[in-house]
Design a protein around this motif. Structure first.
Motif, PDB file in Angstrom:
ATOM      1  N   ALA A 133       3.642  -8.808 -13.266  1.00 22.81           N
ATOM      2  CA  ALA A 133       4.092  -7.694 -12.416  1.00 22.81           C
ATOM      3  C   ALA A 133       3.613  -7.930 -10.991  1.00 22.81           C
ATOM      4  O   ALA A 133       2.697  -8.719 -10.753  1.00 22.81           O
ATOM      5  CB  ALA A 133       3.535  -6.371 -12.943  1.00 22.81           C
ATOM      6  N   ARG A 134       4.252  -7.220 -10.061  1.00 23.36           N
ATOM      7  CA  ARG A 134       3.852  -7.363  -8.649  1.00 23.36           C
ATOM      8  C   ARG A 134       3.519  -5.972  -8.114  1.00 23.36           C
ATOM      9  O   ARG A 134       4.292  -5.035  -8.311  1.00 23.36           O
ATOM     10  CB  ARG A 134       5.038  -7.957  -7.874  1.00 23.36           C
ATOM     11  CG  ARG A 134       4.770  -8.225  -6.407  1.00 23.36           C
ATOM     12  CD  ARG A 134       6.085  -8.386  -5.617  1.00 23.36           C
ATOM     13  NE  ARG A 134       6.982  -9.371  -6.228  1.00 23.36           N
ATOM     14  CZ  ARG A 134       6.884 -10.679  -6.027  1.00 23.36           C
ATOM     15  NH1 ARG A 134       5.934 -11.144  -5.219  1.00 23.36           N
ATOM     16  NH2 ARG A 134       7.711 -11.528  -6.606  1.00 23.36           N
ATOM     17  N   GLU A 135       2.338  -5.838  -7.510  1.00 22.01           N
ATOM     18  CA  GLU A 135       1.948  -4.554  -6.931  1.00 22.01           C
ATOM     19  C   GLU A 135       2.798  -4.354  -5.666  1.00 22.01           C
ATOM     20  O   GLU A 135       2.817  -5.238  -4.786  1.00 22.01           O
ATOM     21  CB  GLU A 135       0.449  -4.561  -6.613  1.00 22.01           C
ATOM     22  CG  GLU A 135      -0.156  -3.186  -6.470  1.00 22.01           C
ATOM     23  CD  GLU A 135       0.050  -2.626  -5.084  1.00 22.01           C
ATOM     24  OE1 GLU A 135      -0.106  -3.409  -4.129  1.00 22.01           O
ATOM     25  OE2 GLU A 135       0.389  -1.435  -4.963  1.00 22.01           O
ATOM     26  N   ARG A 136       3.479  -3.225  -5.550  1.00 24.29           N
ATOM     27  CA  ARG A 136       4.520  -3.072  -4.531  1.00 24.29           C
ATOM     28  C   ARG A 136       3.991  -3.184  -3.100  1.00 24.29           C
ATOM     29  O   ARG A 136       4.542  -3.900  -2.279  1.00 24.29           O
ATOM     30  CB  ARG A 136       5.236  -1.730  -4.709  1.00 24.29           C
ATOM     31  CG  ARG A 136       6.046  -1.621  -5.986  1.00 24.29           C
ATOM     32  CD  ARG A 136       6.898  -0.361  -6.032  1.00 24.29           C
ATOM     33  NE  ARG A 136       7.474  -0.142  -7.366  1.00 24.29           N
ATOM     34  CZ  ARG A 136       8.556  -0.796  -7.820  1.00 24.29           C
ATOM     35  NH1 ARG A 136       9.137  -1.701  -7.082  1.00 24.29           N
ATOM     36  NH2 ARG A 136       9.025  -0.549  -9.026  1.00 24.29           N
ATOM     37  N   LYS A 137       2.845  -2.552  -2.827  1.00 25.18           N
ATOM     38  CA  LYS A 137       2.369  -2.539  -1.427  1.00 25.18           C
ATOM     39  C   LYS A 137       1.881  -3.907  -0.970  1.00 25.18           C
ATOM     40  O   LYS A 137       2.141  -4.341   0.141  1.00 25.18           O
ATOM     41  CB  LYS A 137       1.239  -1.502  -1.251  1.00 25.18           C
ATOM     42  CG  LYS A 137       1.740  -0.060  -1.278  1.00 25.18           C
ATOM     43  CD  LYS A 137       0.617   0.919  -0.902  1.00 25.18           C
ATOM     44  CE  LYS A 137       0.908   2.284  -1.494  1.00 25.18           C
ATOM     45  NZ  LYS A 137       0.920   2.199  -2.981  1.00 25.18           N
ATOM     46  N   THR A 138       1.125  -4.597  -1.859  1.00 23.44           N
ATOM     47  CA  THR A 138       0.474  -5.844  -1.401  1.00 23.44           C
ATOM     48  C   THR A 138       1.237  -7.101  -1.842  1.00 23.44           C
ATOM     49  O   THR A 138       0.959  -8.190  -1.376  1.00 23.44           O
ATOM     50  CB  THR A 138      -0.939  -5.939  -2.028  1.00 23.44           C
ATOM     51  OG1 THR A 138      -0.753  -5.913  -3.455  1.00 23.44           O
ATOM     52  CG2 THR A 138      -1.811  -4.780  -1.602  1.00 23.44           C
ATOM     53  N   GLY A 139       2.172  -6.917  -2.799  1.00 25.25           N
ATOM     54  CA  GLY A 139       2.870  -8.099  -3.318  1.00 25.25           C
ATOM     55  C   GLY A 139       2.005  -8.918  -4.253  1.00 25.25           C
ATOM     56  O   GLY A 139       2.370  -9.996  -4.710  1.00 25.25           O
ATOM     57  N   PHE A 140       0.814  -8.388  -4.580  1.00 22.59           N
ATOM     58  CA  PHE A 140      -0.153  -9.106  -5.426  1.00 22.59           C
ATOM     59  C   PHE A 140       0.406  -9.261  -6.844  1.00 22.59           C
ATOM     60  O   PHE A 140       0.826  -8.262  -7.439  1.00 22.59           O
ATOM     61  CB  PHE A 140      -1.445  -8.283  -5.448  1.00 22.59           C
ATOM     62  CG  PHE A 140      -2.660  -9.058  -5.892  1.00 22.59           C
ATOM     63  CD1 PHE A 140      -3.183 -10.075  -5.102  1.00 22.59           C
ATOM     64  CD2 PHE A 140      -3.261  -8.774  -7.111  1.00 22.59           C
ATOM     65  CE1 PHE A 140      -4.308 -10.791  -5.524  1.00 22.59           C
ATOM     66  CE2 PHE A 140      -4.381  -9.476  -7.535  1.00 22.59           C
ATOM     67  CZ  PHE A 140      -4.908 -10.493  -6.736  1.00 22.59           C
ATOM     68  N   VAL A 141       0.417 -10.477  -7.359  1.00 26.01           N
ATOM     69  CA  VAL A 141       0.940 -10.725  -8.713  1.00 26.01           C
ATOM     70  C   VAL A 141      -0.178 -10.517  -9.729  1.00 26.01           C
ATOM     71  O   VAL A 141      -1.295 -11.033  -9.557  1.00 26.01           O
ATOM     72  CB  VAL A 141       1.509 -12.160  -8.825  1.00 26.01           C
ATOM     73  CG1 VAL A 141       1.920 -12.465 -10.256  1.00 26.01           C
ATOM     74  CG2 VAL A 141       2.685 -12.328  -7.867  1.00 26.01           C
ATOM     75  N   VAL A 142       0.112  -9.730 -10.745  1.00 28.60           N
ATOM     76  CA  VAL A 142      -0.889  -9.427 -11.783  1.00 28.60           C
ATOM     77  C   VAL A 142      -0.245  -9.567 -13.157  1.00 28.60           C
ATOM     78  O   VAL A 142       0.961  -9.741 -13.275  1.00 28.60           O
ATOM     79  CB  VAL A 142      -1.420  -7.975 -11.630  1.00 28.60           C
ATOM     80  CG1 VAL A 142      -2.228  -7.821 -10.358  1.00 28.60           C
ATOM     81  CG2 VAL A 142      -0.285  -6.962 -11.728  1.00 28.60           C
TER      82      VAL A 142
END
Ligand SMILES: CC(C)NC(=O)[C@H]1CCC[C@H]1Nc1nc(Nc2ccc(C(=O)N(C)C3CCN(C)CC3)cc2)ncc1C(F)(F)F
Length: 273
Positions: A34-43
């Motif tokens: 998944a990708r955190e919407r604000k930071t684009g961080f992939v988790v």
């Protein structure tokens, strides 16, 4: 804690993430990238079905896993970034390991085993991670290739603290999965300590170099017998230096096993990692 990226009060929810493909199945539900919407961080997003947890009567185990994993911060331990829940599921937001499950790489390696450099590097990193756990009074108790992930940079991430406990412990659990990694003190259901992880590290290093664990047998009774009598055979693919290291971990009496710092400083490790 719901703490993600340092803001302890923010209430995370599924809306904060853009879901990607499925990475596979975890113990109690599906795992997605998944990708955190604000930071684009992939988790990685581990979903746990509440119904399954209640049915399996493992609420305490899940909460212990969350408690333990959210306080451990180490480069070779998969970090739990935050968690939240809705009516049906608990969601664990965890680091994404770019190269996935280590055991798949082990099976796919030439000869079904790692080369000396990989084996020494991964053994070193697991020893470093376990040492950090022990310093924080956590025994992992389930060290095996299936519980290790690989990052894009080919580094180990120790995951799945579902079986970890605070040491010392006499926790009697119907251990699921393989018996191959059980140390004698657990096979004999004695009180055990953190040294169970030292034993498992020896089994792990052997499996890295050979492709299967040292006590693997046709029947579980035979496996038990081999574990209790520490009946290990080293094929010639196991270099002398590695044999020396493994034989100093696969010792019946826990406190006589090498310490984790001694593992990390062992000549075979330092020469090959
Ligand atoms: C230790 C624990 C016991 N194991 C697990 O939790 C497992 C259960 C499901 C997946 C994994 N959990 C995780 N996996 C990753 N990364 C990952 C996994 C698989 C692949 C891969 O090969 N494919 C996607 C392939 C790509 C090709 N298709 C066809 C098959 C899958 C690539 C990257 N990061 C974090 C996690 C975590 F732990 F945070 F959830």
């Amino acid at each position: 804690s719901h703490e993600c990226y340092g803001n302890p009060d923010y209430k995370w929810s599924l809306d904060d993430f853009e879901l990607g493909g499925r990475l596979g199945r975890g113990k109690f539900g599906r795992v997605y990238v998944a990708r955190e919407r604000k930071t684009g961080f992939v988790v990685a997003l581990k979903t746990l079905l509440k119904r399954e947890i209640v049915k399996g009567n493992v609420e305490r185990q899940i909460l212990r896993e969350i408690e333990i994993q959210s306080h451990l911060k180490h480069p070779n331990i998969l970090q739990l970034l935050c968690w939240f829940h809705d009516g049906y599921r608990i969601y664990l937001v965890v680091e994404y390991a770019g190269k996935g499950e280590l055991y798949k790489h082990l099976k796919a390696s030439p000869g079904g085993h790692f080369n000396e450099h990989q084996a020494a590097k991964y053994t070193y990193q697991v020893a470093d991670a376990i040492n950090y756990c022990h310093t924080n009074q956590v025994i992992h108790r389930d060290i095996k290739p299936e519980n290790l992930l690989l990052t894009f940079e080919d580094n180990i991430k120790l995951a799945d603290f579902g079986w970890s406990v605070h040491s010392p412990s006499l926790k009697r659990n119907t251990m699921c999965g393989t018996l191959d990694y059980l140390p004698p003190e657990m096979v004999e259901n004695k009180v055990y300590s953190k040294f169970v992880d030292h034993w498992c590290l020896g089994v792990l290093c052997y499996e890295f170099l050979v492709g299967n664990p040292p006590f693997e047998s046709k029947t579980s009774d035979e496996t038990y017998q081999k574990i209790k009598s520490v009946d290990v055979m080293y094929p010639e693919t196991v270099p002398q230096g590695a044999q020396d290291l493994i034989s100093k971990l696969l010792i019946h009496t826990g406190r006589k096993r090498l310490t984790l710092s001694q593992v990390m400083q062992h000549p075979w490790i330092t020469a090959n990692k």
